[in-house]
Design a protein around this motif. Sequence first.
Motif, short mmCIF file in Angstrom:
data_model
loop_
_atom_site.label_atom_id
_atom_site.label_comp_id
_atom_site.label_asym_id
_atom_site.label_seq_id
_atom_site.Cartn_x
_atom_site.Cartn_y
_atom_site.Cartn_z
N SER B 15 73.02 30.21 -28.95
CA SER B 15 74.17 29.56 -29.58
C SER B 15 74.17 28.07 -29.31
CB SER B 15 75.46 30.18 -29.07
OG SER B 15 75.53 30.00 -27.67
N THR B 16 73.22 27.60 -28.54
CA THR B 16 73.28 26.22 -28.12
C THR B 16 71.91 25.56 -28.12
OG1 THR B 16 73.72 24.83 -26.23
CG2 THR B 16 73.22 27.10 -25.77
N LYS B 17 71.87 24.27 -28.37
CA LYS B 17 70.60 23.56 -28.39
C LYS B 17 70.21 23.08 -27.00
CE LYS B 17 68.99 20.77 -31.63
NZ LYS B 17 68.97 19.67 -32.59
N ALA B 18 71.17 22.49 -26.29
CA ALA B 18 70.86 21.96 -24.96
C ALA B 18 71.76 22.63 -23.95
CB ALA B 18 71.08 20.45 -24.91
N GLY B 19 71.17 23.38 -23.03
CA GLY B 19 71.96 24.08 -22.03
C GLY B 19 72.03 23.31 -20.73
N GLY B 20 72.97 23.69 -19.89
CA GLY B 20 73.08 23.13 -18.55
C GLY B 20 73.29 21.64 -18.58
N CYS B 21 72.75 20.99 -17.56
CA CYS B 21 72.94 19.55 -17.47
C CYS B 21 72.10 18.80 -18.49
CB CYS B 21 72.65 19.08 -16.06
SG CYS B 21 73.90 19.67 -14.93
N ALA B 22 71.22 19.53 -19.20
CA ALA B 22 70.49 18.89 -20.28
C ALA B 22 71.47 18.53 -21.40
CB ALA B 22 69.41 19.82 -20.82
N ALA B 23 72.68 19.10 -21.33
CA ALA B 23 73.68 18.85 -22.36
C ALA B 23 74.49 17.59 -22.09
CB ALA B 23 74.62 20.06 -22.47
N LYS B 24 74.17 16.90 -21.02
CA LYS B 24 74.93 15.72 -20.63
C LYS B 24 74.77 14.58 -21.65
CE LYS B 24 75.96 14.31 -15.91
NZ LYS B 24 75.48 14.38 -14.53
N GLU B 29 75.15 5.46 -22.73
CA GLU B 29 76.25 5.66 -23.67
C GLU B 29 77.58 5.71 -22.93
OE1 GLU B 29 76.06 8.84 -26.98
OE2 GLU B 29 74.11 8.93 -25.99
N LEU B 30 77.58 6.51 -21.84
CA LEU B 30 78.81 6.70 -21.06
C LEU B 30 79.31 5.40 -20.48
CD1 LEU B 30 78.64 9.89 -18.84
CD2 LEU B 30 80.37 9.24 -20.52
N GLU B 31 78.39 4.64 -19.90
CA GLU B 31 78.77 3.42 -19.22
C GLU B 31 79.52 2.49 -20.17
OE1 GLU B 31 75.41 1.86 -17.15
OE2 GLU B 31 76.60 0.38 -16.07
N ALA B 277 64.77 15.31 -20.54
CA ALA B 277 63.77 14.64 -19.69
C ALA B 277 63.25 13.39 -20.39
CB ALA B 277 62.62 15.59 -19.37
N TYR B 278 63.05 13.49 -21.70
CA TYR B 278 62.60 12.31 -22.44
C TYR B 278 63.71 11.26 -22.48
CZ TYR B 278 58.64 15.10 -24.02
OH TYR B 278 57.51 15.87 -24.06
N ALA B 279 64.96 11.74 -22.64
CA ALA B 279 66.10 10.81 -22.69
C ALA B 279 66.23 10.08 -21.35
CB ALA B 279 67.38 11.58 -23.01
N ASN B 280 66.08 10.82 -20.24
CA ASN B 280 66.16 10.19 -18.92
C ASN B 280 65.03 9.18 -18.73
OD1 ASN B 280 68.45 11.58 -18.14
ND2 ASN B 280 67.31 13.23 -17.14
N ARG B 281 63.83 9.56 -19.14
CA ARG B 281 62.68 8.66 -19.00
C ARG B 281 62.95 7.36 -19.74
NH1 ARG B 281 56.65 9.04 -18.48
NH2 ARG B 281 56.73 11.21 -17.87
N HIS B 282 63.53 7.50 -20.92
CA HIS B 282 63.84 6.33 -21.73
C HIS B 282 64.96 5.51 -21.09
CE1 HIS B 282 64.20 3.97 -25.37
NE2 HIS B 282 65.51 4.16 -25.33
N ALA B 283 66.01 6.20 -20.61
CA ALA B 283 67.19 5.52 -20.09
C ALA B 283 66.88 4.72 -18.82
CB ALA B 283 68.29 6.54 -19.80
N TYR B 284 65.98 5.24 -17.98
CA TYR B 284 65.73 4.57 -16.70
C TYR B 284 64.44 3.76 -16.69
CZ TYR B 284 69.56 7.52 -15.25
OH TYR B 284 70.79 8.12 -15.18
N ALA B 285 63.80 3.62 -17.87
CA ALA B 285 62.48 2.97 -17.94
C ALA B 285 62.45 1.62 -17.23
CB ALA B 285 62.07 2.81 -19.39
N GLU B 286 63.50 0.82 -17.42
CA GLU B 286 63.46 -0.53 -16.85
C GLU B 286 63.66 -0.54 -15.33
OE1 GLU B 286 67.01 -2.99 -17.50
OE2 GLU B 286 67.82 -1.38 -18.74
N HIS B 287 64.06 0.59 -14.77
CA HIS B 287 64.28 0.65 -13.32
C HIS B 287 63.12 1.32 -12.59
CE1 HIS B 287 68.29 -0.62 -14.24
NE2 HIS B 287 68.49 0.45 -14.99
N ILE B 288 62.05 1.63 -13.32
CA ILE B 288 60.95 2.38 -12.73
C ILE B 288 59.71 1.49 -12.60
CG2 ILE B 288 59.44 4.40 -13.00
CD1 ILE B 288 62.39 5.11 -12.79
N HIS B 289 59.06 1.60 -11.46
CA HIS B 289 57.76 0.94 -11.31
C HIS B 289 56.75 1.98 -10.84
CE1 HIS B 289 54.61 -1.84 -10.32
NE2 HIS B 289 54.62 -1.43 -9.06
N TYR B 290 55.70 2.17 -11.62
CA TYR B 290 54.66 3.14 -11.23
C TYR B 290 53.62 2.42 -10.39
CZ TYR B 290 56.76 5.97 -14.91
OH TYR B 290 57.64 6.67 -15.68
N ILE B 291 53.43 2.89 -9.16
CA ILE B 291 52.49 2.22 -8.27
C ILE B 291 51.06 2.56 -8.68
CG2 ILE B 291 51.65 2.15 -5.88
CD1 ILE B 291 54.57 2.43 -5.01
#
Lengths: 216, 360
Positions: B15-24, B29-31, B277-291
Amino acid sequence: MIKKVDLRGLACPEPVLKAKRLLDDQTVERLDALVDDLVCVNNLKRLARSLKATATCQEQNGSFLVVIDRSLSAATGGDVTGDTATSIDNESHTSAFPADKAATGSGTVVFLSKDTFGQGDPQFSRTLLDLFLQSMLEAGHAPTAILIANTGVKLLAPESPSRHVLKEFQERGCPVLACGLCVEFYGLKEHIHDSQIINMFAIVEYLQEASKVLTP
Amino acid sequence: MSDSSHSGYVKLTDSTKAGGCAAKISSAELEEILRALPTLHSPRLLYGMDNFEDAAVYRITDDVAIIQTIDFFPPVVDDPYLFGRIAAVNALSDVYAMGGKPIIALNVLCFPTCDYPTEVVREILRGGADAVVEAGASMAGGHSIQASVPIYGLSVTGIVHPDRVLTNSGACEGDAIVISKPIGTGIALLGLKGQQLTASSQKQLLDNLTTLNNRSLEAALNYTVHAATDVTGFGLIGHLHEMAHASRLTATLWADCVPLLGQTAELAELGLVPAGAYANRHAYAEHIHYIDKNAEDDPLCDLLFDPQTAGGLLFALEPAAAQALVRQLKDIGLNAALIGQFKSGKAGLVEIALQCREVA
């Protein structure tokens, strides 16, 4: 073999799982999958990477066409899943995509589900089948594929007179594919190359999509 | 889970597309939305919407503050009892993340009663009630309405001493980072839905989802914890970023040290990665540095961004204390680990190193 599939309208993770099942068939060299969104695109790119295949994507009327190609993998190497959309040969995709159909190349499929031609004296029926295959080869007929199941796999045994005929079909570009379960059941695994093994899912797809199935 | 429990009606997860906290809703947007809202700042409101805390904290007396939180989402599993229990464990977690003890819970239920037998509602609420009882809190009521998609969760009130509230913002330079549960629930739930999980991975996932964070908090309170949060919809990276940002520090995360749920690494590699997971990767991209070079493409990174349902607690504390805490958490059967360290640097930056390291 190129396979096309429409995975639109399926809920995650169904699109990627369905693509994986299709690619489990080693004879599928390229899979053209139509999907709804970028999440599916990215998931298919991951699937491609795990299979060491290349994946390219282009937008098509609001949907996305992902082309997973394993024939290119060894040659190109490197970054095979870059996010840059790469232009692909568009000729075959501009036409309407068959809805929820895997177009496995139509044409004639020969389905050998036993090692005899009809029913009768076993030895005689077996000889007739050898003759059938020999005649088909000599007449220059090139079926889309020859599928072999049940006792039919015995045709691929080392001592089988049909073995070299089937090999010749293969060399002419007609894949000769044997049911994995059957090959195992009749103890012929070591005599048949992995690339010739397919699962029941692939057999269903071939039979479903063929315009004509010959079952001697 | 038994399939018989949902015969005759649509599977809960269908009945749902995104379950659990994936539905956040995404944090960006929230900020933007929250910034524009009017607020009345009482001096008694110790923690509100700043710093993205897990719950609000309001001082009643010098000795008692209340913690108030609410959390709900659409079904993550088909079994109604487990769905209720998981949603409640997830909602209660915010109180633990603030260092408190839940005392009262209220049900929040939206439900299409025409589509499902009453039994399903009963089971969802029973699952929730069991978790609340296990947490030692009282279920004190709730509110339900008709809706097209099932949604369940809790509003929870907890208590804490005003001086002992755990927040995002207290991490110190050199603090080690401890996580109390393995990650990968978003990916594993997709695997469950796609019937890709072995029986043991399935058990591990469901045990993980129904484990309260009460015992990890109790263990942590034996040490001086500088900062705490729980890992939920924004993924390990997102919540670590919030802690680093609020503490004005840079976090280094050692990806190989992070405990993972069974099969999640291979499922991520095969492309069973949820939209969140893709949304989070996109949202935090500027705060991530891959060593490490090409680390961005490592399937492990999908797990670091994977939205978690009923995730574990994240603690920042001195390295020696952190090592002792991890041992204690393991002793009580939790798959906890020391997964990184804070250092001075750009506030909110999360550096990702693939290899495990020793705390410096």
